[in-house]
Design a protein around this motif. Structure first.
Motif, PDB file in Angstrom:
ATOM      1  N   LEU A  21      -1.882  -2.747 -39.008  1.00  0.00           N
ATOM      2  CA  LEU A  21      -1.889  -1.590 -38.096  1.00  0.00           C
ATOM      3  C   LEU A  21      -2.423  -1.994 -36.722  1.00  0.00           C
ATOM      4  O   LEU A  21      -1.864  -1.616 -35.690  1.00  0.00           O
ATOM      5  CB  LEU A  21      -2.743  -0.461 -38.689  1.00  0.00           C
ATOM      6  CG  LEU A  21      -2.141   0.265 -39.891  1.00  0.00           C
ATOM      7  CD1 LEU A  21      -3.202   1.049 -40.646  1.00  0.00           C
ATOM      8  CD2 LEU A  21      -1.016   1.206 -39.459  1.00  0.00           C
ATOM      9  N   ILE A  72      -2.086   0.148 -33.238  1.00  0.00           N
ATOM     10  CA  ILE A  72      -2.637   1.443 -33.689  1.00  0.00           C
ATOM     11  C   ILE A  72      -4.152   1.295 -33.820  1.00  0.00           C
ATOM     12  O   ILE A  72      -4.631   0.402 -34.517  1.00  0.00           O
ATOM     13  CB  ILE A  72      -2.002   1.869 -35.033  1.00  0.00           C
ATOM     14  CG1 ILE A  72      -0.507   2.160 -34.811  1.00  0.00           C
ATOM     15  CG2 ILE A  72      -2.712   3.097 -35.613  1.00  0.00           C
ATOM     16  CD1 ILE A  72       0.274   2.419 -36.083  1.00  0.00           C
ATOM     17  N   VAL A 105      -1.063   7.987 -32.917  1.00  0.00           N
ATOM     18  CA  VAL A 105      -1.593   7.821 -34.276  1.00  0.00           C
ATOM     19  C   VAL A 105      -2.932   7.088 -34.198  1.00  0.00           C
ATOM     20  O   VAL A 105      -3.047   6.077 -33.510  1.00  0.00           O
ATOM     21  CB  VAL A 105      -0.629   6.989 -35.165  1.00  0.00           C
ATOM     22  CG1 VAL A 105      -1.245   6.729 -36.538  1.00  0.00           C
ATOM     23  CG2 VAL A 105       0.710   7.693 -35.330  1.00  0.00           C
ATOM     24  N   ILE A 153       4.567   5.071 -41.474  1.00  0.00           N
ATOM     25  CA  ILE A 153       4.193   5.456 -40.108  1.00  0.00           C
ATOM     26  C   ILE A 153       5.338   6.212 -39.443  1.00  0.00           C
ATOM     27  O   ILE A 153       5.133   7.225 -38.762  1.00  0.00           O
ATOM     28  CB  ILE A 153       3.781   4.216 -39.265  1.00  0.00           C
ATOM     29  CG1 ILE A 153       2.548   3.531 -39.860  1.00  0.00           C
ATOM     30  CG2 ILE A 153       3.520   4.587 -37.808  1.00  0.00           C
ATOM     31  CD1 ILE A 153       1.254   4.285 -39.790  1.00  0.00           C
ATOM     32  N   GLN A 194       5.099   9.997 -38.075  1.00  0.00           N
ATOM     33  CA  GLN A 194       5.359  10.300 -36.675  1.00  0.00           C
ATOM     34  C   GLN A 194       6.522  11.281 -36.518  1.00  0.00           C
ATOM     35  O   GLN A 194       6.534  12.083 -35.582  1.00  0.00           O
ATOM     36  CB  GLN A 194       5.635   9.009 -35.886  1.00  0.00           C
ATOM     37  CG  GLN A 194       4.351   8.225 -35.608  1.00  0.00           C
ATOM     38  CD  GLN A 194       4.592   6.921 -34.903  1.00  0.00           C
ATOM     39  OE1 GLN A 194       5.479   6.167 -35.257  1.00  0.00           O
ATOM     40  NE2 GLN A 194       3.795   6.632 -33.884  1.00  0.00           N
TER      41      GLN A 194
END
Length: 199
Positions: free
Chosen positions: A23, A28, A111, A194, A198
């Protein structure tokens, strides 16, 4: 559009750190409960001062930093003192995590991931919008833990069984990453999750 906060959790040796690193590589931001737990007791912090008032200055090193071993030996066999420690630590960790998350969202990230090992056990799901559990079968978990920490089978099993079973966490999660396979398989699953979140 307001950002989405994801709670990432798993079990010991399930590969949660691996997923957190993927990530991070994707840009992120991660708010890591373990790192925050160290930050809130830095020298001069309000939380450290409270701990000293509560447990005595014997929990400090000479330089004024927290002596975790000394604190550990005080609370280790004493449930009441452990509860007391948690009542000081947990609120300040939660507060700092919320602040960091809000800061990332304000900076425009869509995120933000809160990496919380005890997400379900500590009933912290109210802090996040969606939850992801990094799951492995117990025999894989056992093998990885024995190799990683050079533990005997009994020692490794004791650590695994001291946590909520991953099977239970799997049932509580919005999304599950099956980390029994290769890193590529894990990365692909994570990307799909993800995208779904989203969307």
């Amino acid at each position: 559009m307001p950002g989405i906060v994801i709670g990432l959790t798993g079990g010991i040796a399930s590969g949660k750190s691996t997923v957190a690193n993927i990530l991070k590589e994707k840009g992120i931001p991660i708010v890591d409960a373990d790192i925050i737990a160290r930050e809130v007791v830095e020298i001069g912090s309000e939380t450290l001062n409270k701990l000293v008032e509560t447990f005595s200055p014997a929990i400090l090193h000479n330089d004024g930093s927290l002596d975790r071993a000394a604190l550990g030996s005080i609370i280790f066999h004493n449930e009441e003192k452990r509860q007391l420690l948690n009542s000081i630590m947990h609120p300040s960790i939660r507060k700092r995590m919320k602040e960091k998350t809000a800061q990332y969202l304000q900076e425009g990230y869509s995120v933000v991931v809160m990496d919380i090992p005890l997400l379900f056990e500590s009933k912290l799901t109210h802090l996040v919008d969606k939850t992801i559990v990094v799951y492995v079968d117990e025999e894989v978990q056992l093998k990885r833990l024995m190799e990683r920490n050079t533990l005997s089978k009994d020692e490794a099993l004791a650590r695994i069984h001291s946590q909520m079973p991953l099977k239970e966490k799997k049932n509580l999660a919005d999304f599950v990453i099956d980390n029994n396979g290769s890193l590529n398989e894990t990365t692909t699953q994570l990307q799909e999750i993800i995208q779904k979140i989203q969307a």
